[in-house]
Design a protein around this motif. Structure first.
Motif, PDB file in Angstrom:
ATOM      1  N   ILE A   1      44.836  30.519  46.031  1.00 45.94           N
ATOM      2  CA  ILE A   1      45.182  28.993  46.099  1.00 45.94           C
ATOM      3  C   ILE A   1      43.844  28.379  45.806  1.00 45.94           C
ATOM      4  O   ILE A   1      42.750  28.565  46.412  1.00 45.94           O
ATOM      5  CB  ILE A   1      45.629  28.526  47.200  1.00 45.94           C
ATOM      6  N   ASP A   2      43.638  27.693  44.921  1.00 43.84           N
ATOM      7  CA  ASP A   2      42.458  26.844  44.330  1.00 43.84           C
ATOM      8  C   ASP A   2      42.790  25.624  43.316  1.00 43.84           C
ATOM      9  O   ASP A   2      43.878  25.375  43.213  1.00 43.84           O
ATOM     10  CB  ASP A   2      41.400  27.803  43.673  1.00 43.84           C
TER      11      ASP A   2
ATOM     12  N   ARG B   1      45.992  39.361  40.914  1.00 45.33           N
ATOM     13  CA  ARG B   1      45.980  40.787  40.068  1.00 45.33           C
ATOM     14  C   ARG B   1      46.165  40.398  38.529  1.00 45.33           C
ATOM     15  O   ARG B   1      45.248  40.577  37.627  1.00 45.33           O
ATOM     16  CB  ARG B   1      46.811  41.694  40.620  1.00 45.33           C
ATOM     17  N   THR B   2      47.301  39.765  38.156  1.00 49.76           N
ATOM     18  CA  THR B   2      47.579  39.594  36.933  1.00 49.76           C
ATOM     19  C   THR B   2      47.212  38.152  36.359  1.00 49.76           C
ATOM     20  O   THR B   2      47.191  37.839  35.227  1.00 49.76           O
ATOM     21  CB  THR B   2      49.029  39.567  36.641  1.00 49.76           C
ATOM     22  N   PHE B   3      46.975  37.318  37.247  1.00 47.86           N
ATOM     23  CA  PHE B   3      46.402  35.697  36.886  1.00 47.86           C
ATOM     24  C   PHE B   3      47.411  35.078  36.434  1.00 47.86           C
ATOM     25  O   PHE B   3      47.185  34.018  35.476  1.00 47.86           O
ATOM     26  CB  PHE B   3      45.267  35.789  35.995  1.00 47.86           C
TER      27      PHE B   3
ATOM     28  N   ASN C   1      49.874  37.961  50.879  1.00 52.08           N
ATOM     29  CA  ASN C   1      48.667  37.487  51.603  1.00 52.08           C
ATOM     30  C   ASN C   1      47.961  36.450  50.571  1.00 52.08           C
ATOM     31  O   ASN C   1      48.378  36.292  49.479  1.00 52.08           O
ATOM     32  CB  ASN C   1      47.595  38.415  51.652  1.00 52.08           C
ATOM     33  N   ILE C   2      47.498  35.346  51.212  1.00 49.00           N
ATOM     34  CA  ILE C   2      46.878  33.952  50.427  1.00 49.00           C
ATOM     35  C   ILE C   2      45.460  34.214  50.424  1.00 49.00           C
ATOM     36  O   ILE C   2      44.858  34.107  51.892  1.00 49.00           O
ATOM     37  CB  ILE C   2      47.420  32.755  51.011  1.00 49.00           C
ATOM     38  N   THR C   3      44.618  34.175  49.303  1.00 47.04           N
ATOM     39  CA  THR C   3      43.175  33.808  49.340  1.00 47.04           C
ATOM     40  C   THR C   3      42.821  32.592  49.177  1.00 47.04           C
ATOM     41  O   THR C   3      43.230  31.944  48.045  1.00 47.04           O
ATOM     42  CB  THR C   3      42.757  34.925  48.582  1.00 47.04           C
TER      43      THR C   3
ATOM     44  N   LYS D   1      39.506  36.207  45.085  1.00 50.21           N
ATOM     45  CA  LYS D   1      39.268  34.749  45.291  1.00 50.21           C
ATOM     46  C   LYS D   1      39.244  34.328  44.081  1.00 50.21           C
ATOM     47  O   LYS D   1      39.310  32.932  43.731  1.00 50.21           O
ATOM     48  CB  LYS D   1      38.150  34.506  46.110  1.00 50.21           C
ATOM     49  N   GLY D   2      38.941  35.091  42.744  1.00 51.60           N
ATOM     50  CA  GLY D   2      38.760  34.303  41.552  1.00 51.60           C
ATOM     51  C   GLY D   2      40.028  34.212  40.770  1.00 51.60           C
ATOM     52  O   GLY D   2      40.135  34.141  39.433  1.00 51.60           O
ATOM     53  N   GLY D   3      41.118  34.286  41.305  1.00 55.63           N
ATOM     54  CA  GLY D   3      42.708  33.999  40.381  1.00 55.63           C
ATOM     55  C   GLY D   3      42.525  32.865  39.583  1.00 55.63           C
ATOM     56  O   GLY D   3      42.759  32.836  38.296  1.00 55.63           O
ATOM     57  N   VAL D   4      42.321  31.740  40.198  1.00 56.82           N
ATOM     58  CA  VAL D   4      42.295  30.556  39.512  1.00 56.82           C
ATOM     59  C   VAL D   4      41.204  30.086  38.721  1.00 56.82           C
ATOM     60  O   VAL D   4      41.337  29.901  37.480  1.00 56.82           O
ATOM     61  CB  VAL D   4      42.314  29.200  40.685  1.00 56.82           C
ATOM     62  N   ASP D   5      40.008  30.845  38.937  1.00 55.17           N
ATOM     63  CA  ASP D   5      38.892  30.593  38.191  1.00 55.17           C
ATOM     64  C   ASP D   5      39.116  31.499  36.842  1.00 55.17           C
ATOM     65  O   ASP D   5      38.680  30.962  35.768  1.00 55.17           O
ATOM     66  CB  ASP D   5      37.705  31.080  39.050  1.00 55.17           C
ATOM     67  N   CYS D   6      39.735  32.538  37.108  1.00 55.41           N
ATOM     68  CA  CYS D   6      39.937  33.308  35.777  1.00 55.41           C
ATOM     69  C   CYS D   6      41.004  32.651  34.902  1.00 55.41           C
ATOM     70  O   CYS D   6      41.001  32.800  33.625  1.00 55.41           O
ATOM     71  CB  CYS D   6      40.414  34.872  36.149  1.00 55.41           C
TER      72      CYS D   6
END
Length: 321
Positions: free
Chosen positions: A94-95, A129-131, A171-173, A273-278
């Motif tokens: 979440i971001d 993982r998959t974004f 799980n939520i990061t 942590k980088g899901g939304v940034d990716c």
């Protein structure tokens, strides 16, 4: 309209989304032939300028209780389709995203850490993982009294975003803007979801010994245990420490493969942590967004970018290519 959307995606693939229409439709031999073959420049311009996402005759009435009235139905329908078309994995992020926009908008935000700095903030839940972007919410500040008025504090935002995965054991990061100890415990007990994330140092639940850094060695770690939560304090630099909490990890363990002797909690956080940034990075690589002074169009361009990414992810997951 399908031809218009196709040309927008083509401009994104060619990284020409910010080129002037005269350059895109030129016949000087340097521009792609697709644009001037599909439709004239004037037609492209008129369609883009006249594009609306709601019934303009009732917009004034709906704006009295909804700041997002100009694109509400399209946005909610898109998010619902994202939820129904794909099931996210075991870990989500979440971001916030910031769609660059400098025109007139009552809920335009300024975030100096983002590349665009000024824009429309969209809070999102993304598969780590998959974004794949599964759930989104546009931040419009305080809504007028009515059906769309809701709390904007971090805990309320997180609970609305995790609604599709509540009670599923995922799980939520998330970073320290969203995260807190009461929220992590609440998500574990009432939503059956664990949390891994950084924590701000001004939280009253943190004891002073976890904040003290002057007497601690470089790359040292301190763990704190409660019934359902693990608190970690790590010193990456002299006189500086990083605080994290986790309801997923039961024991504080140092990662044996880390040269800086980082705890496993930090290693896991850094990997998810980088899901939304990716997603932001991929959106910018082949963006369809064109410069506009209309904020609904800016949001629509963002949805088109996300749709392109999500479609590719679904295709890869189904075909293995």
């Amino acid at each position: 309209m399908n031809a218009l959307f196709g040309l927008l995606y083509l401009a994104g693939v060619l990284r020409s989304n910010h080129l002037n229409l005269d350059d895109l439709c030129s016949n000087d031999g340097l521009s792609p032939e697709y644009f001037r073959v599909v439709m004239p420049k004037a037609r492209f311009y008129i369609l883009l300028r006249a594009m609306r996402f709601d019934d303009i005759s009732t917009r004034a009435q709906r704006k009295q209780f909804d700041k997002l009235a100009a694109i509400r139905s399209v946005f909610e329908d898109f998010v619902l389709r994202c939820e129904n078309c794909y099931t996210v994995g075991e870990n989500v992020t979440i971001d916030e995203m910031l769609e660059g926009f400098r025109g007139r908008c009552s809920f335009r935000q300024y975030i100096p850490s983002k590349p665009n700095k000024y824009g429309i903030k969209i809070q999102a839940l993304v598969d780590s993982r998959t974004f794949y972007t599964s759930k989104m919410e546009v931040y419009v500040e305080t809504q007028p009294d009515g059906p769309y008025k809701c709390e904007n504090n971090p805990a309320s935002v997180v609970k609305r975003l995790i609604a599709p995965i509540s009670k599923t054991g995922r799980n939520i990061t998330m970073d320290n803007w969203y995260n807190s100890i009461p929220l992590a415990i609440d998500l574990l007990k009432n939503h059956n979801t664990t949390v891994v994330g950084t924590l701000r140092k001004n939280k009253r639940e943190i004891t002073l010994c976890f904040l003290e850094t002057k007497k601690r060695q470089l790359n040292s770690t301190m763990f704190g245990y409660d019934k359902d939560i693990l608190l970690t304090s790590y010193v990456p630099k002299k006189n500086k420490n990083v605080l994290l909490i986790s309801t997923m990890h039961e024991q504080g363990v140092i990662d044996p493969e880390s040269e800086e002797r980082k705890p496993e909690v930090i290693t896991y956080y850094n990997s998810t942590k980088g899901g939304v940034d990716c997603v932001d990075e991929m959106k910018g690589e082949y963006s369809v967004a064109r410069i506009s002074c209309r904020w609904p169009l800016t949001i629509f361009f963002s949805l088109m970018n996300i749709e392109g990414i999500n479609s590719q992810i679904i295709f890869q997951e189904n075909t293995g290519i």
